[in-house]
Structure formats: structure tokens, C-alpha cells
Design an enzyme around this catalytic site. Structure first.
Site, PDB file in Angstrom:
ATOM      1  N   HIS A  70       0.859  -1.184   0.000  1.00  0.00           N
ATOM      2  CA  HIS A  70       0.000   0.000   0.000  1.00  0.00           C
ATOM      3  C   HIS A  70       0.901   1.241   0.000  1.00  0.00           C
ATOM      4  O   HIS A  70       2.045   1.190   0.473  1.00  0.00           O
ATOM      5  CB  HIS A  70      -0.886   0.015   1.243  1.00  0.00           C
ATOM      6  CG  HIS A  70      -1.941  -1.035   1.233  1.00  0.00           C
ATOM      7  ND1 HIS A  70      -3.096  -0.921   1.979  1.00  0.00           N
ATOM      8  CD2 HIS A  70      -2.030  -2.228   0.596  1.00  0.00           C
ATOM      9  CE1 HIS A  70      -3.845  -1.992   1.788  1.00  0.00           C
ATOM     10  NE2 HIS A  70      -3.215  -2.807   0.957  1.00  0.00           N
ATOM     11  N   GLU A  72       0.959   3.917   1.797  1.00  0.00           N
ATOM     12  CA  GLU A  72       1.437   4.323   3.121  1.00  0.00           C
ATOM     13  C   GLU A  72       2.556   3.400   3.607  1.00  0.00           C
ATOM     14  O   GLU A  72       3.544   3.865   4.187  1.00  0.00           O
ATOM     15  CB  GLU A  72       0.288   4.305   4.146  1.00  0.00           C
ATOM     16  CG  GLU A  72      -0.842   5.244   3.816  1.00  0.00           C
ATOM     17  CD  GLU A  72      -1.942   4.601   2.962  1.00  0.00           C
ATOM     18  OE1 GLU A  72      -3.051   5.153   2.948  1.00  0.00           O
ATOM     19  OE2 GLU A  72      -1.695   3.557   2.319  1.00  0.00           O
ATOM     20  N   CYS A 100      -6.074   2.205   5.507  1.00  0.00           N
ATOM     21  CA  CYS A 100      -6.790   1.000   5.907  1.00  0.00           C
ATOM     22  C   CYS A 100      -6.307   0.589   7.297  1.00  0.00           C
ATOM     23  O   CYS A 100      -5.397   1.206   7.870  1.00  0.00           O
ATOM     24  CB  CYS A 100      -6.536  -0.125   4.896  1.00  0.00           C
ATOM     25  SG  CYS A 100      -4.848  -0.778   4.959  1.00  0.00           S
ATOM     26  N   CYS A 103      -2.442  -0.283   7.410  1.00  0.00           N
ATOM     27  CA  CYS A 103      -1.586   0.902   7.326  1.00  0.00           C
ATOM     28  C   CYS A 103      -1.710   1.764   8.578  1.00  0.00           C
ATOM     29  O   CYS A 103      -0.713   2.288   9.086  1.00  0.00           O
ATOM     30  CB  CYS A 103      -1.934   1.714   6.089  1.00  0.00           C
ATOM     31  SG  CYS A 103      -1.554   0.840   4.551  1.00  0.00           S
TER      32      CYS A 103
END
Length: 168
Positions: A70, A72, A100, A103
Site C-alpha cells: 500500500h 502508506e 486501511c 496501514c
């Protein structure tokens, strides 16, 4: 700078926090567009420490066949490597879409001080959300909750997301 009328010295113009947030969020949106180009979900993230850009991350889950890639997480990994530390106290993480759960927990573990989000995540209605993980002290009792600023340039990020839905 001198004011010729009364010989006072004026302070140079500084950008406001909201202008800084918008500038960094625009960069996140540019990074989100890079994710689209590689077939991924449009998410971009960056980490700053004051005026210093520490790292950037582009969503790469599909491109790298890695469920943890992801934006992040990519920004965090790069920041850890550059700083040679997992402690990012004092840093601000910007992300084009609210983090999410995975993260958000990593952000808590990294001790990020401020999280600035564009569009809100799709966690609505679930018992646990990324926002809850970021803000609830019970989730990580020994890690400080960051200040969370939401909806910065949300309309721009939503436009990027909608443009990907319209593509064949």
C-alpha cells in the site's frame, strides 16, 4: 523586508498549515495517478518532517503482487530505511485516501505525529476502521495517537478515483 512608511521590519510571508497540507496532498494525488498508470488503486502517500520530504509511496499491490504494498506502507518502509529508525516521531504522513486498518496500525507503531488524509476510506459500517485504529488509544496503548486531519482536497481525490472507474 522594510516598510518605508515607518521603518518597521516585516516578517516574510510564510505559508499557512492548510496551504502546506494542500501542497503535499496535491503531490499525493500525483502519486495516486502513477499508481493508476501501473494498474493499481489510486493511492499516493508521503512523509515529511518539517520542510524535509522524507519519503514517498505509490500503491503497488497489483504491480508487485504484494498485498502489503500500500502507498502508506511503501512510504513508511522508505522512511525507516532513510532514517535508520522505526521511530518517526515529529513526522507527518499525507495520504490521498484514509489509511486501511493495516496501514493505520503501522502508522501507530511508527509513532507518526500527524496524519493528513484526502478522501475517506471505504471502511464505513465496519466494526473496525483505519480511522478508529489511528485514533483509539486502546488499539496501541504504548503508542501515541496521531493528530488526524481529514478531507484535505477530498474533491480532487474523488475525481481521480472516478476517472479510474470510467476506464474500460
Amino acid at each position: 523586508m522594510r516598510d518605508s512608511r515607518d521603518n518597521r521590519t516585516e516578517a516574510p510571508l510564510m505559508s499557512s498549515p492548510s496551504q502546506q497540507h494542500e501542497r503535499h496532498m496535491r503531490r499525493c494525488i500525483d502519486l495516486a495517478r502513477q499508481a493508476i498508470a501501473s494498474g493499481d488503486t489510486p493511492v499516493g502517500s508521503l512523509i515529511v518532517d518539517g520542510d524535509e520530504l522524507v519519503s514517498e509511496g505509490v500503491e503497488a499491490v497489483r504491480a508487485r503482487h504484494d498485498a502489503t504494498a500500500h502507498a502508506e506502507m511503501e512510504a513508511l518502509r522508505t522512511a525507516f530505511a532513510r532514517r535508520r529508525s522505526r521511530d518517526l516521531t515529529g513526522c507527518t504522513l499525507y495520504t490521498s485516501v484514509e489509511p486501511c486498518i493495516m496501514c493505520a496500525y503501522a502508522i501507530r507503531l511508527a509513532r507518526i505525529s500527524v496524519v493528513v488524509c484526502g478522501a475517506r476510506g471505504g471502511d464505513g459500517g465496519q466494526a473496525v476502521s483505519g480511522h478508529l485504529v489511528l485514533t483509539d488509544e486502546r488499539v496501541a496503548p504504548n503508542r501515541p495517537s496521531p493528530l488526524v486531519i481529514r478531507d484535505v482536497l477530498q474533491e480532487c481525490q474523488l475525481g481521480v478515483s472516478r476517472s479510474t472507474e470510467e476506464e474500460p
